[in-house]
Design an enzyme around this catalytic site. Structure first.
Site, PDB file in Angstrom:
ATOM      1  N   GLU A   1       0.829  -1.208   0.000  1.00 22.83           N
ATOM      2  CA  GLU A   1       0.000   0.000   0.000  1.00 22.83           C
ATOM      3  C   GLU A   1       0.863   1.258   0.000  1.00 22.83           C
ATOM      4  O   GLU A   1       0.498   2.270  -0.623  1.00 22.83           O
ATOM      5  CB  GLU A   1      -0.952  -0.010   1.199  1.00 22.83           C
ATOM      6  CG  GLU A   1      -1.935  -1.170   1.221  1.00 22.83           C
ATOM      7  CD  GLU A   1      -2.710  -1.321  -0.086  1.00 22.83           C
ATOM      8  OE1 GLU A   1      -3.007  -0.283  -0.727  1.00 22.83           O
ATOM      9  OE2 GLU A   1      -3.003  -2.453  -0.475  1.00 22.83           O
TER      10      GLU A   1
ATOM     11  N   HIS B   1       1.754   2.197  -3.447  1.00 24.68           N
ATOM     12  CA  HIS B   1       0.765   3.024  -4.139  1.00 24.68           C
ATOM     13  C   HIS B   1       0.946   4.501  -3.782  1.00 24.68           C
ATOM     14  O   HIS B   1       0.802   5.374  -4.641  1.00 24.68           O
ATOM     15  CB  HIS B   1      -0.650   2.582  -3.775  1.00 24.68           C
ATOM     16  CG  HIS B   1      -1.063   1.297  -4.407  1.00 24.68           C
ATOM     17  ND1 HIS B   1      -0.933   1.052  -5.758  1.00 24.68           N
ATOM     18  CD2 HIS B   1      -1.605   0.169  -3.873  1.00 24.68           C
ATOM     19  CE1 HIS B   1      -1.389  -0.161  -6.033  1.00 24.68           C
ATOM     20  NE2 HIS B   1      -1.798  -0.723  -4.899  1.00 24.68           N
TER      21      HIS B   1
ATOM     22  N   HIS C   1       1.832   7.578  -6.295  1.00 19.28           N
ATOM     23  CA  HIS C   1       1.086   8.831  -6.333  1.00 19.28           C
ATOM     24  C   HIS C   1       2.033  10.028  -6.262  1.00 19.28           C
ATOM     25  O   HIS C   1       1.873  11.011  -6.997  1.00 19.28           O
ATOM     26  CB  HIS C   1       0.091   8.875  -5.167  1.00 19.28           C
ATOM     27  CG  HIS C   1      -0.847  10.033  -5.217  1.00 19.28           C
ATOM     28  ND1 HIS C   1      -1.473  10.528  -4.098  1.00 19.28           N
ATOM     29  CD2 HIS C   1      -1.265  10.815  -6.249  1.00 19.28           C
ATOM     30  CE1 HIS C   1      -2.238  11.561  -4.433  1.00 19.28           C
ATOM     31  NE2 HIS C   1      -2.128  11.757  -5.726  1.00 19.28           N
TER      32      HIS C   1
END
Length: 229
Positions: free
Chosen positions: A99, A102, A106
């Site tokens: 996670e 991610h 970004h």
């Protein structure tokens, strides 16, 4: 009694998705018994990785459920599930790092992530409206309308296709940072990678299932057009 042979495609897709789901849950459960050598919890690891990546505007929260972990780029919140958040297991560390991958995507402007975010509204429309439009077209015998529904279902398949590089890249980033920051070592790192690989296969299975569904829809629309003639 009429039997729609195209249901076989649906059953195959459902079976593949079921196997992938069972595998990821089994793999996660198996390596949830193995604690990492550094004794860090998944929440601590996530915080450490984000700070190391110079990400200071992402909050880490807890969410109910098992493997419901996700990163929300719009809210800038990384949510870890009950089975991950306070766990020190190798499996939980791998999921938390994924996670974080991610969040790093970004920050650096990873294009497939941007494309997926843009595609969400269109994919949601395709998911909600494609089947009603297809069924209405088939029932009324308007194959043109049914084809519009099939075209809308393509948005769902395209979204799942875009998702694959996003998920695989996040896992790659996770394993890399876990190795470089010495959070996990050797055997533990291999176990975390197995968990992430099993999770990635659920996305592959979902895409394959949707492709089979798309093929079935094309057969139904084509068949409906032939019967009408």
């Amino acid at each position: 009694m009429y039997f729609d042979v195209t249901y076989i495609l649906v059953l195959i897709g459902a079976l593949i998705s079921l196997i992938a789901s069972i595998n990821v849950n089994w793999t996660f459960k198996r390596y949830s018994r193995k604690l990492n050598a550094r004794g860090m919890t998944a929440e601590q690891v996530a915080s450490y990785i984000l700070q190391s990546a110079d990400i200071h505007d992402v909050q880490i929260g807890r969410i109910r459920g098992n493997l419901t972990d996700h990163y929300s780029p719009t809210e800038k919140v990384l949510r870890l599930s009950d089975s991950v958040y306070g766990s020190s297991s190798v499996a939980a560390i791998g999921v938390a790092a994924h996670e974080c991958g991610h969040a790093i995507q970004h920050k650096v402007g990873y294009f497939p992530l941007k494309l997926r975010s843009i595609s969400v509204p269109v994919a949601n429309i395709g998911s909600k409206l494609s089947w009603p439009i297809i069924l209405l077209g088939l029932v009324l015998g308007y194959m043109g309308l049914a084809k519009v529904g099939v075209f809308m279902f393509l948005f769902v398949v395209a979204f799942q296709l875009i998702t694959l590089p996003v998920e695989f890249n996040a896992s790659h980033r996770a394993i890399k940072v876990l190795r470089e920051r010495n959070i996990l070592f050797d055997e533990d790192l291999r176990k975390a990678k197995k968990v992430l690989t099993a999770a990635a296969m659920t996305y592959v299975a979902s895409l394959f299932s949707s492709i089979l569904q798309l093929f079935r829809l094309l057969l139904l629309v084509r068949g409906g057009g032939r019967r009408r003639r």
